[in-house]
Design an enzyme around this catalytic site. Structure first.
Site, PDB file in Angstrom:
ATOM      1  N   LYS A 108       1.152   4.020  -2.962  1.00 40.68           N
ATOM      2  CA  LYS A 108       0.740   5.408  -2.695  1.00 40.68           C
ATOM      3  C   LYS A 108       1.881   6.369  -3.040  1.00 40.68           C
ATOM      4  O   LYS A 108       1.648   7.484  -3.505  1.00 40.68           O
ATOM      5  CB  LYS A 108       0.315   5.572  -1.236  1.00 40.68           C
ATOM      6  CG  LYS A 108      -0.979   4.862  -0.867  1.00 40.68           C
ATOM      7  CD  LYS A 108      -2.200   5.460  -1.559  1.00 40.68           C
ATOM      8  CE  LYS A 108      -2.648   6.751  -0.913  1.00 40.68           C
ATOM      9  NZ  LYS A 108      -3.917   7.271  -1.476  1.00 40.68           N
TER      10      LYS A 108
ATOM     11  N   TYR B  67       0.834  -1.204   0.000  1.00 42.13           N
ATOM     12  CA  TYR B  67       0.000   0.000   0.000  1.00 42.13           C
ATOM     13  C   TYR B  67       0.869   1.255   0.000  1.00 42.13           C
ATOM     14  O   TYR B  67       0.683   2.158  -0.821  1.00 42.13           O
ATOM     15  CB  TYR B  67      -0.909  -0.004   1.230  1.00 42.13           C
ATOM     16  CG  TYR B  67      -1.668   1.288   1.440  1.00 42.13           C
ATOM     17  CD1 TYR B  67      -2.814   1.569   0.708  1.00 42.13           C
ATOM     18  CD2 TYR B  67      -1.244   2.220   2.386  1.00 42.13           C
ATOM     19  CE1 TYR B  67      -3.513   2.758   0.895  1.00 42.13           C
ATOM     20  CE2 TYR B  67      -1.930   3.410   2.582  1.00 42.13           C
ATOM     21  CZ  TYR B  67      -3.062   3.668   1.842  1.00 42.13           C
ATOM     22  OH  TYR B  67      -3.756   4.844   2.035  1.00 42.13           O
TER      23      TYR B  67
END
Length: 393
Positions: free
Chosen positions: A159, A155
């Site tokens: 990002k 993640y």
């Protein structure tokens, strides 16, 4: 509190699209913009769970599908790109979906904005683009991105890639109209507030099931949180700072956003624990032990996840985010955006949970206690074995 200061007549001419608009923060942002007279469209994979005013439009769609994104951005003045996947829990372990939503989805949003004349885009990023378990005290936006290979979870890595793409796109010429795309990124701390549905219910479930029986890390370790209304204010201000009236002040910039009050993670949640009638844990364990337990849990999930997609107690990234000091200066956001976070506490959160029947129960679950005790035994044995000499070495 600072807020979007635009005259109603002008505001009525503005149209905002919010990807992930039916989530907790997205819907709160939509409600705030709507109250100011703006036209708001919610773009999400599932309908909102709250009652939506007739003037707010819901478009069901997926950021992974360019045709759906393209249709949604048509005629929009500004996009708030909030949609993401894999922030916490077992979602963090689905690498393929994380990549598709966070990276490809962001590329789709950028392409659609450029091709359809959307001049402003505010991207909701994360502290994690610079943090990977190292101590950061009063860091600022001059900190470099954490090298991609050092991110402990997919993640955070995706990002970072998405934020880089968003900021790189700043200044790109629009195809269907004159002008250029102005972009900025906000890096919020952990979001809280009444009705938050991602983190707080999970924490409360651990408290009520008797799993929250220990804390970890040093008492002096500090992290940050941001109340949902402060985050809404920051996004509105960032969008306004992309306009010509504000000299495109936020264009191409990233900003850390929090309440500006570093606090020990577990002390922050003490009012919630005690407000629901439970004793605050006295047992304190080292971060290294909990990280190892998280690692074992992730390995087990990798093996049996395809058959039983259980919720890990903690992931390795969550251990770092909650047990290792990392907090940031708000000076840049205050100077460029006029951001002034208002003071909040967990009282309204406690009231929200209590109003829904949460609170001290007569007995904790035997299965939960057995599970946690077994977990500690496994972790202890694993740590002991790791110090034993290897046979034949």
């Amino acid at each position: 509190m600072y807020s979007l200061q635009i005259q109603p007549a002008m505001e009525n001419s503005l149209s905002f699209l919010i990807t992930g608009g039916c989530g907790y923060f997205g819907f709160r942002l939509a409600s705030s913009l709507h109250k100011k007279g703006a036209k708001v469209t919610l773009f999400d994979t599932a309908p909102p769970t709250h009652e939506v005013p007739e003037s707010i439009v819901f478009v069901q769609g997926d950021v992974r599908d360019y045709a759906q994104v393209e249709k949604a951005v048509t005629g929009v003045d500004c996009v708030f790109h909030i949609a993401s996947y894999g922030m916490s829990g077992r979602e963090q372990l689905n690498q393929q979906l994380i990549e598709a939503v966070n990276v490809q989805g962001t590329q789709n949003v950028l392409k659609a904005c450029i091709e359809h004349g959307v001049s402003r885009l505010v991207y909701t990023s994360t502290f994690n683009v610079v943090f990977g378990g190292q101590v950061i005290e009063n860091g600022d936006e001059s900190l470099p991105y954490l090298p991609l290979h050092l991110h402990p979870d997919h993640y955070s890595r995706t990002k970072s890639l998405a934020e880089m793409a968003v900021l790189k796109a700043n200044g790109t010429a629009l195809i269907s109209s004159s002008g250029v795309l102005r972009t900025c990124a906000l890096r919020p701390a952990g979001i809280y507030g009444p009705g938050e549905q991602r983190h707080l219910p999970r924490i409360v479930s651990y408290i009520e099931r008797g799993i929250f029986r220990f804390v970890y890390g040093k008492p002096s370790s500090l992290v940050e949180f941001v109340h949902v209304d402060n985050l809404v204010s920051a996004h509105e201000l960032a969008a306004e700072a992309l306009t010509v009236e504000k000299h495109h002040r936020s264009a191409g910039q990233a900003y850390f956003i929090s309440d500006g009050r570093p606090v020990n993670n577990f002390e922050f949640f003490r009012p919630l624990v005690e407000g629901l009638g439970y004793p605050f844990p006295k047992l304190r364990l080292p971060v290294s032990l909990i990280y190892f337990v998280a690692f074992l849990t992730e390995m087990i999930h990798h093996l049996i996840g395809p058959f039983y997609n259980f919720q890990p107690l903690l992931t390795r990234t969550e251990v770092y985010k909650t047990g290792v000091t990392h907090y940031f200066s708000m000076n840049k956001a205050k100077a460029d955006l006029g951001y002034e976070p208002q003071e909040h506490n967990l009282d309204e959160v406690v009231q929200w949970f209590r109003s829904r029947g949460h609170g001290k129960k007569p007995h904790s679950s035997f299965i939960s206690r057995l599970f946690l005790d077994s977990l500690f035994i496994v972790a202890f044995v694993a740590v002991v074995l790791s110090f034993l000499p290897v046979v034949g070495s």
